[in-house]
Design a protein around this motif. Structure first.
Motif, PDB file in Angstrom:
ATOM      1  N   TYR A  98      35.565 119.177  83.281  1.00 45.02           N
ATOM      2  CA  TYR A  98      36.644 119.812  82.518  1.00 45.02           C
ATOM      3  C   TYR A  98      36.458 121.331  82.511  1.00 45.02           C
ATOM      4  N   ALA A  99      37.578 122.039  82.542  1.00 45.19           N
ATOM      5  CA  ALA A  99      37.551 123.497  82.386  1.00 45.19           C
ATOM      6  C   ALA A  99      37.691 123.788  80.889  1.00 45.19           C
ATOM      7  N   PRO A 100      37.245 124.968  80.430  1.00 47.33           N
ATOM      8  CA  PRO A 100      37.394 125.283  79.004  1.00 47.33           C
ATOM      9  C   PRO A 100      38.842 125.153  78.509  1.00 47.33           C
ATOM     10  N   GLU A 101      39.822 125.396  79.381  1.00 45.92           N
ATOM     11  CA  GLU A 101      41.232 125.267  78.950  1.00 45.92           C
ATOM     12  C   GLU A 101      41.623 123.809  78.770  1.00 45.92           C
ATOM     13  N   GLU A 102      40.761 122.919  79.186  1.00 44.42           N
ATOM     14  CA  GLU A 102      41.041 121.486  78.985  1.00 44.42           C
ATOM     15  C   GLU A 102      40.294 120.960  77.750  1.00 44.42           C
ATOM     16  N   CYS A 103      39.944 121.884  76.875  1.00 41.06           N
ATOM     17  CA  CYS A 103      39.203 121.523  75.660  1.00 41.06           C
ATOM     18  C   CYS A 103      39.831 122.206  74.453  1.00 41.06           C
ATOM     19  N   VAL A 224      24.856 104.983  79.723  1.00 39.33           N
ATOM     20  CA  VAL A 224      25.968 105.580  78.992  1.00 39.33           C
ATOM     21  C   VAL A 224      26.917 106.268  79.968  1.00 39.33           C
ATOM     22  N   VAL A 225      28.161 105.844  79.924  1.00 38.16           N
ATOM     23  CA  VAL A 225      29.171 106.574  80.694  1.00 38.16           C
ATOM     24  C   VAL A 225      30.252 107.014  79.726  1.00 38.16           C
ATOM     25  N   SER A 226      31.023 107.991  80.171  1.00 34.86           N
ATOM     26  CA  SER A 226      32.157 108.465  79.379  1.00 34.86           C
ATOM     27  C   SER A 226      33.400 108.181  80.197  1.00 34.86           C
ATOM     28  N   GLY A 227      34.562 108.144  79.545  1.00 41.19           N
ATOM     29  CA  GLY A 227      35.797 108.054  80.310  1.00 41.19           C
ATOM     30  C   GLY A 227      35.889 109.236  81.265  1.00 41.19           C
ATOM     31  N   GLY A 228      35.349 110.379  80.825  1.00 47.42           N
ATOM     32  CA  GLY A 228      35.398 111.586  81.637  1.00 47.42           C
ATOM     33  C   GLY A 228      34.575 111.495  82.908  1.00 47.42           C
ATOM     34  N   THR A 229      33.705 110.473  82.970  1.00 43.61           N
ATOM     35  CA  THR A 229      32.879 110.268  84.163  1.00 43.61           C
ATOM     36  C   THR A 229      33.771 109.953  85.372  1.00 43.61           C
ATOM     37  N   PHE A 230      34.925 109.286  85.096  1.00 44.84           N
ATOM     38  CA  PHE A 230      35.808 108.862  86.183  1.00 44.84           C
ATOM     39  C   PHE A 230      36.816 109.981  86.460  1.00 44.84           C
ATOM     40  N   THR A 231      36.325 111.004  87.140  1.00 41.53           N
ATOM     41  CA  THR A 231      37.100 112.241  87.265  1.00 41.53           C
ATOM     42  C   THR A 231      38.417 112.034  88.030  1.00 41.53           C
ATOM     43  N   ASP A 232      38.463 111.026  88.891  1.00 40.23           N
ATOM     44  CA  ASP A 232      39.708 110.808  89.639  1.00 40.23           C
ATOM     45  C   ASP A 232      40.816 110.200  88.770  1.00 40.23           C
ATOM     46  N   CYS A 233      40.474 109.777  87.558  1.00 35.27           N
ATOM     47  CA  CYS A 233      41.487 109.208  86.640  1.00 35.27           C
ATOM     48  C   CYS A 233      41.814 110.172  85.500  1.00 35.27           C
ATOM     49  N   LYS A 234      41.306 111.397  85.638  1.00 37.28           N
ATOM     50  CA  LYS A 234      41.392 112.400  84.569  1.00 37.28           C
ATOM     51  C   LYS A 234      42.769 112.585  83.957  1.00 37.28           C
ATOM     52  N   GLY A 251      29.789 117.128  57.273  1.00 35.18           N
ATOM     53  CA  GLY A 251      30.525 118.026  56.369  1.00 35.18           C
ATOM     54  C   GLY A 251      31.008 119.306  57.022  1.00 35.18           C
ATOM     55  N   TRP A 252      30.503 119.611  58.197  1.00 37.65           N
ATOM     56  CA  TRP A 252      30.865 120.871  58.843  1.00 37.65           C
ATOM     57  C   TRP A 252      32.275 120.817  59.447  1.00 37.65           C
ATOM     58  N   ARG A 253      32.718 119.645  59.789  1.00 38.95           N
ATOM     59  CA  ARG A 253      33.995 119.373  60.436  1.00 38.95           C
ATOM     60  C   ARG A 253      34.048 120.032  61.822  1.00 38.95           C
ATOM     61  N   ALA A 254      33.420 119.398  62.756  1.00 38.09           N
ATOM     62  CA  ALA A 254      33.358 119.927  64.115  1.00 38.09           C
ATOM     63  C   ALA A 254      33.563 118.792  65.118  1.00 38.09           C
ATOM     64  N   GLY A 255      34.652 118.883  65.847  1.00 33.08           N
ATOM     65  CA  GLY A 255      34.942 117.882  66.872  1.00 33.08           C
ATOM     66  C   GLY A 255      35.743 118.521  67.986  1.00 33.08           C
ATOM     67  N   PHE A 256      36.139 117.719  68.943  1.00 31.89           N
ATOM     68  CA  PHE A 256      36.873 118.292  70.081  1.00 31.89           C
ATOM     69  C   PHE A 256      37.625 117.216  70.844  1.00 31.89           C
ATOM     70  N   ALA A 257      38.543 117.673  71.679  1.00 35.11           N
ATOM     71  CA  ALA A 257      39.190 116.780  72.642  1.00 35.11           C
ATOM     72  C   ALA A 257      39.092 117.415  74.012  1.00 35.11           C
ATOM     73  N   LEU A 258      38.957 116.563  75.023  1.00 32.81           N
ATOM     74  CA  LEU A 258      38.952 116.991  76.416  1.00 32.81           C
ATOM     75  C   LEU A 258      40.046 116.201  77.123  1.00 32.81           C
ATOM     76  N   GLY A 259      40.847 116.877  77.918  1.00 25.62           N
ATOM     77  CA  GLY A 259      41.912 116.133  78.586  1.00 25.62           C
ATOM     78  C   GLY A 259      42.804 117.033  79.409  1.00 25.62           C
ATOM     79  N   PRO A 260      43.892 116.460  79.940  1.00 29.65           N
ATOM     80  CA  PRO A 260      44.806 117.250  80.763  1.00 29.65           C
ATOM     81  C   PRO A 260      45.310 118.474  80.001  1.00 29.65           C
ATOM     82  N   LYS A 261      45.430 119.569  80.736  1.00 34.33           N
ATOM     83  CA  LYS A 261      45.775 120.857  80.126  1.00 34.33           C
ATOM     84  C   LYS A 261      47.047 120.795  79.285  1.00 34.33           C
TER      85      LYS A 261
END
Ligand SMILES: Cc1ncc(COP(=O)(O)O)c(C=O)c1O
Length: 400
Positions: A98-103, A224-234, A251-261
């Motif tokens: 993933y590129a930073p713009e995909e996060c 352990v695999v991630s969905g992101g492991t299958f880069t051709d299905c991105k 309590g800090w509230r920190a999360g993220f999403a990775l995906g199509p731009k």
């Protein structure tokens, strides 16, 4: 309308807010809090959060950021440093690309999931949700106007989810599939082969996989695999991650999403009109967490594994209680059907209420997760609490 006010509320509030309910765990949590305030000592397996303190180097990064007055608005999707840290950590651990713009960096994994569902799911769209499910998925789908399509898994097969089960639930209206592995509440892990088959099936059918990886670092199977492991299905994968459980940062509230731009862009747009950026210095702490020494993650995982085995060994001493062996997260999901029908107990919810009032043990009833014969215990507690809680359960259930 009636003087009761119910009708008025229904008129004042939107149809969409009336489609959802407050978390089913709230009633028991509220009762437990009252009992604690009254000085009653509870063995509390209710809360789904680490009992560890946030590691020192992460706290220091936040303190340092505050001292340096890093306390202003930031870019909505997160500072470049944190987006880079997320994608690099994920690429290093799972071979994703993933590129930073995909996060987008969000106030917890929960908001990433909520925003993803809101930008993807239209009225009438179907969303496939395996059972047992984490409480919030159902309400998030319903809030968006989507229709929840449940896929039952079999406890005798360790709640295994396969591509065949998903395929049978797909219709022309299917927009997305939600996967949460390791699972809250069962601790079941979708095997790498099953995950790949599901991701490929979804990609071929133009369906989105929303993969909740909140507990991915708390996987005990090694593989352990991630969905992101299958880069051709991105193009059809959205990965939702969280620092809450991995680094003991709930309590800090920190999360993220990775995906199509385009999807990440839409989520950022929604965020720009609601929360804006996540807390500025939390982003700096997240950079420290993601780029720093990962030994803390390994250590906490090893402790959870010990606690899991301790709970399971304890359960073996309770006649009638059966339990699958969770492969990840920090929950056990024992089957309590042997006790339903005894001592006036009619349901898992009844049993949870009785365990609280009579045995002073906090568990969450399975009804909240879509099954009727289970209760969930979080073993993110000390070993002493595990021993005491199991003892109280054994004594109470033995009397039924
Ligand atoms: C399955 C699952 N997904 C997502 C979350 C959200 O975590 P957070 O918003 O703290 O990142 C939780 C929290 O309990 C969870 O259990």
């Amino acid at each position: 309308m009636s003087a009761s006010g119910v009708g008025v509320a229904a008129k004042v509030l939107t149809e969409r807010i009336n489609r959802i309910e407050v978390s089913a765990t709230m009633a028991i949590t509220a009762e437990a809090l009252k009992m604690k305030a009254a000085g009653i000592s509870l063995a509390d397996f209710g809360a789904g959060e680490p009992h560890f303190a946030t590691p020192r180097h992460i706290k220091d990064a936040a303190i340092d950021a505050i001292e340096k007055n890093f306390t202003r608005y930031t870019a909505v999707a997160g500072i470049p440093e944190v987006r880079k840290a997320v994608v690099e950590r994920h690429a290093c651990d799972f071979g994703s690309d993933y590129a930073p713009e995909e996060c987008v960096f969000t106030a917890g994994g929960k908001l990433a999931l909520f925003n993803a569902i809101q930008v993807l799911v239209e009225h009438g769209d179907e969303v496939i949700l395996p059972v047992p499910y984490w409480v919030s998925f159902k309400d998030m789908i319903q809030y968006s106007g989507g229709k929840v399509v449940l896929v039952e898994t079999d406890e005798r097969e360790d709640f295994r989810l396969t591509a065949k089960m998903i395929e049978a639930a797909i219709t022309p209206k299917t927009k997305a599939i939600i996967l949460n592995t390791p699972s809250n509440p069962s601790g079941a892990v979708v095997s790498p082969a099953d995950l790949e088959a599901i991701v490929r099936l979804a990609h071929a059918r133009g369906i989105y996989v929303l993969l909740d990886e909140c507990y991915v670092y708390l996987t005990f199977t090694g593989a352990v695999v991630s969905g992101g492991t299958f880069t051709d299905c991105k193009s059809h994968i959205l990965v939702m991650g969280s620092l809450s459980k991995t680094y003991a940062m709930t309590g800090w509230r920190a999360g993220f999403a990775l995906g199509p731009k385009a999807i990440i862009g839409a989520m950022s747009k929604l965020q720009s009109q609601s929360t804006s950026n996540t807390t500025s210095f939390v982003q700096k702490a997240a950079v420290a967490a993601l780029t720093g020494d990962q030994a803390c993650v390994t250590e906490m995982r090893a402790d959870y594994l010990k606690l899991r085995d301790q709970v399971l060994a304890g359960f073996k001493t309770i006649p009638g209680l059966t339990c699958t062996v969770p492969q990840g997260a920090f929950y056990v999901y024992p089957n309590v059907s042997a006790f339903i029908g005894k001592g006036g107990i009619k349901s898992a919810a009844d049993l949870a209420a009785k365990l609280l009032s009579e045995a002073h043990v906090v568990v969450v009833p399975g009804e909240a997760f879509g099954t009727k014969e289970h209760v969930r215990l979080s073993y993110a507690v000390s070993g002493d609490v595990v021993d005491e809680g199991v003892k109280r359960m054994r004594e109470y259930l033995g009397r039924l």
